[in-house]
Write a protein that holds these residues in place. Structure first.
Motif, short mmCIF file in Angstrom:
data_model
loop_
_atom_site.label_atom_id
_atom_site.label_comp_id
_atom_site.label_asym_id
_atom_site.label_seq_id
_atom_site.Cartn_x
_atom_site.Cartn_y
_atom_site.Cartn_z
N LEU A 141 8.70 -16.68 2.60
CA LEU A 141 8.27 -17.27 3.86
C LEU A 141 8.01 -16.22 4.94
CD1 LEU A 141 10.58 -20.42 3.96
CD2 LEU A 141 8.24 -20.22 3.09
N GLU A 142 8.88 -15.22 5.05
CA GLU A 142 8.69 -14.21 6.10
C GLU A 142 7.50 -13.29 5.81
OE1 GLU A 142 8.56 -10.86 8.50
OE2 GLU A 142 9.03 -10.71 6.35
N PRO A 143 7.43 -12.66 4.64
CA PRO A 143 6.32 -11.71 4.43
C PRO A 143 4.96 -12.38 4.23
CG PRO A 143 7.67 -11.87 2.47
CD PRO A 143 8.38 -12.64 3.52
N TYR A 144 4.95 -13.64 3.85
CA TYR A 144 3.68 -14.32 3.64
C TYR A 144 3.29 -15.14 4.88
CZ TYR A 144 3.42 -13.01 -1.27
OH TYR A 144 3.31 -12.30 -2.43
N LEU A 145 4.00 -16.23 5.14
CA LEU A 145 3.57 -17.15 6.18
C LEU A 145 3.92 -16.66 7.59
CD1 LEU A 145 4.31 -20.59 4.48
CD2 LEU A 145 2.27 -19.15 4.37
N GLN A 199 -3.68 -17.93 16.67
CA GLN A 199 -4.37 -19.20 16.90
C GLN A 199 -3.91 -20.30 15.94
OE1 GLN A 199 -5.52 -16.53 15.37
NE2 GLN A 199 -7.55 -16.80 14.46
N VAL A 200 -3.29 -19.91 14.81
CA VAL A 200 -2.77 -20.93 13.87
C VAL A 200 -1.27 -20.78 13.69
CG1 VAL A 200 -4.95 -21.29 12.63
CG2 VAL A 200 -3.41 -19.45 11.90
N ALA A 201 -0.62 -20.02 14.55
CA ALA A 201 0.81 -19.75 14.38
C ALA A 201 1.65 -21.01 14.43
CB ALA A 201 1.28 -18.76 15.44
N VAL A 202 1.32 -21.95 15.31
CA VAL A 202 2.11 -23.18 15.41
C VAL A 202 2.04 -23.96 14.10
CG1 VAL A 202 2.29 -25.41 16.56
CG2 VAL A 202 1.91 -23.34 17.92
N ALA A 203 0.85 -24.08 13.55
CA ALA A 203 0.69 -24.81 12.28
C ALA A 203 1.44 -24.12 11.15
CB ALA A 203 -0.79 -24.93 11.93
N LEU A 204 1.36 -22.80 11.09
CA LEU A 204 2.04 -22.06 10.03
C LEU A 204 3.56 -22.19 10.16
CD1 LEU A 204 -0.13 -18.83 9.77
CD2 LEU A 204 -0.12 -20.79 8.24
N ARG A 205 4.07 -22.11 11.36
CA ARG A 205 5.52 -22.20 11.53
C ARG A 205 6.02 -23.61 11.21
NH1 ARG A 205 4.54 -18.23 16.18
NH2 ARG A 205 5.05 -16.25 15.14
N SER A 206 5.19 -24.61 11.44
CA SER A 206 5.55 -25.96 11.03
C SER A 206 5.66 -26.06 9.51
CB SER A 206 4.51 -26.96 11.56
OG SER A 206 4.80 -28.26 11.12
N LEU A 207 4.72 -25.42 8.81
CA LEU A 207 4.78 -25.40 7.34
C LEU A 207 6.00 -24.64 6.84
CD1 LEU A 207 1.03 -24.71 6.46
CD2 LEU A 207 2.31 -26.80 6.00
N ILE A 208 6.35 -23.56 7.52
CA ILE A 208 7.55 -22.80 7.14
C ILE A 208 8.78 -23.68 7.27
CG2 ILE A 208 9.05 -20.89 7.84
CD1 ILE A 208 6.43 -19.43 8.75
N ALA A 217 -1.65 -29.41 -0.64
CA ALA A 217 -2.91 -29.23 0.07
C ALA A 217 -2.71 -28.55 1.42
CB ALA A 217 -3.61 -30.58 0.25
N SER A 218 -1.62 -28.85 2.12
CA SER A 218 -1.40 -28.22 3.42
C SER A 218 -0.90 -26.79 3.28
CB SER A 218 -0.42 -29.05 4.26
OG SER A 218 0.83 -29.20 3.62
N LEU A 219 -0.18 -26.48 2.20
CA LEU A 219 0.27 -25.11 1.97
C LEU A 219 -0.87 -24.19 1.51
CD1 LEU A 219 3.70 -25.56 0.14
CD2 LEU A 219 3.31 -24.16 2.18
N LEU A 220 -1.83 -24.74 0.82
CA LEU A 220 -2.85 -23.91 0.17
C LEU A 220 -3.63 -23.03 1.15
CD1 LEU A 220 -4.22 -23.05 -2.40
CD2 LEU A 220 -5.53 -25.18 -2.40
N ILE A 227 -6.85 -24.73 7.81
CA ILE A 227 -5.57 -25.00 8.48
C ILE A 227 -5.79 -25.95 9.65
CG2 ILE A 227 -3.74 -23.94 9.89
CD1 ILE A 227 -4.05 -21.44 8.05
N GLY A 228 -6.96 -25.88 10.27
CA GLY A 228 -7.30 -26.79 11.36
C GLY A 228 -7.68 -28.17 10.90
N ARG A 229 -7.68 -28.40 9.59
CA ARG A 229 -7.95 -29.73 9.02
C ARG A 229 -6.73 -30.17 8.21
NH1 ARG A 229 -13.96 -28.94 6.27
NH2 ARG A 229 -15.03 -27.97 8.06
N PRO A 230 -5.62 -30.47 8.86
CA PRO A 230 -4.35 -30.71 8.15
C PRO A 230 -4.34 -31.93 7.24
CG PRO A 230 -4.16 -31.28 10.48
CD PRO A 230 -5.47 -30.58 10.33
N ASP A 231 -5.30 -32.81 7.39
CA ASP A 231 -5.33 -34.01 6.55
C ASP A 231 -6.18 -33.81 5.30
OD1 ASP A 231 -3.68 -35.40 8.32
OD2 ASP A 231 -5.40 -36.04 9.53
N SER A 232 -6.66 -32.61 5.06
CA SER A 232 -7.51 -32.37 3.88
C SER A 232 -6.73 -32.59 2.60
CB SER A 232 -8.03 -30.93 3.90
OG SER A 232 -8.91 -30.72 4.98
#
Length: 338
Positions: A167-171, A180-189, A282-285, A318-323
């Motif tokens: 999680l740390e070295p990747y996401l 610009q996508v940090a909030v989304a990534l930290r939610s996934l973490i 799908a959201s992690l990919l 990442i900006g399309r979280p429902d994909s």
């Protein structure tokens, strides 16, 4: 950390190991040959007379450009995963033959060069979707057999290690590089860290898979953790997309491989709703796509232009979280078709 004994540069330590594991009486009777391919361990071919083994030792600092320090005790998670998976899918993991606690290393069965490396096959354009289908079945069997198992959950409660080496070295690193996508990534973490459903390998990458007579053989389980099985599925699917960015001519076969892995994996999902797990995949990919160009271990086979294209595509996804997974492959085919 206790004093680290590096087997690569200490013949006396090797001699003690051979005696402790009852493999040989002296180092003079053994030949140790370094093997290539990994960034996280010393890996050797060990020849003693007419017997050949593989010897693996976890490294405290990984062989990558950015500082990446990880606990060597992760070797026990790998040993545990190999032994557990070996009982569930015999023939699809190498057999562990001995463990040396003093040097944080272990000996396992040596798989000869006739076992092709799957990454090399894919990089050379030999894309066989049947292999991906077999892998989907193997992963599904491992996850299904360990889902909801309290004893395995307790034995692989490696949350800190999984965070340190995945999680740390990747996401987290991808989030630092792309605010610009940090909030989304930290939610996934946070979601991934909190999901505990089955035994996860954590590094289901083609480089860690050999192709034997019975099909894929999975290696390198240093990231083993009781957590979210969606991570294993997404981690492997990610490589089909990355390799198609490098070789657009192979895109069609790689997307068939993508679909076949999912198709054979899904029937094993009985511990949760399949759609819920696939939504997590799908959201992690796209997050993992971004991590493999901007994380601490970027793939080495994308040039700057392709890296930039993958980055842009990942950020858009990442900006399309429902994909769904189908949405992602449709998007990828449009963006990266030859």
């Amino acid at each position: 950390m206790d004093h680290y004994i590096d087997l690569a540069g200490d013949p006396s330590a090797l001699a003690h190991l051979l005696r402790r594991l009852h493999l040989a009486d002296a180092v003079a009777s053994a030949t140790l040959t370094p093997l290539t391919g990994g960034v996280s361990s010393n890996i050797f071919r060990l020849d003693i007379g007419d017997r050949t083994y593989c010897l693996k030792q976890a490294l405290p600092k990984l062989k990558v450009a950015k500082d990446w320090i990880v606990p060597v005790e992760r070797v026990y998670a790998e040993i545990g995963w190999l032994r557990t998976a070996g009982r569930i899918v015999p023939g699809h993991v190498p057999e562990v033959l001995g463990v040396d606690h003093e040097t944080k290393s272990f000996v396992m069965a040596f798989l000869p060069p006739t076992y092709a490396n799957w990454k090399r096959e894919l990089m050379d354009g030999r894309v066989d979707p049947a292999i991906a289908a077999q892998l989907g079945d193997v992963l599904g069997r491992i996850h299904a057999a360990t889902a909801g198992d309290a004893e395995i959950a307790a034995r692989f409660a490696n949350d800190d290690t999984f965070h340190a080496i995945r999680l740390e070295p990747y996401l987290e690193e991808a989030a630092r590089q792309n605010p610009q996508v940090a909030v989304a990534l930290r939610s996934l973490i946070e979601r991934t860290a909190a999901t505990r459903e089955a035994l996860v390998h954590g590094d289901v990458s083609p480089k860690n898979i050999l192709l034997g007579p019975a099909g894929p053989v999975i290696l390198d389980a240093e990231c083993a953790w009781y957590g979210d099985p969606a991570f294993d599925v997404a981690f492997c699917l990610n490589h089909f997309l990355l390799k198609s960015a490098r070789s657009p001519g192979a895109l069609a076969a790689l997307l068939v491989s993508f679909a076949k892995l999912v198709e054979r994996y899904v029937p094993h999902i009985a511990w949760t709703k399949p759609d819920a797990l696939l939504d997590r995949v799908a959201s992690l990919l796209p997050a993992l796509l971004l991590a493999r160009v901007d994380g601490k271990s970027p793939v080495e086979y994308l040039d700057d232009h392709r890296r930039a294209r993958v980055r842009a595509a990942a950020i858009e996804l990442i900006g399309r979280p429902d994909s769904t997974l189908s949405d992602i492959t449709t998007f990828w085919q449009r963006e990266f078709s030859a």
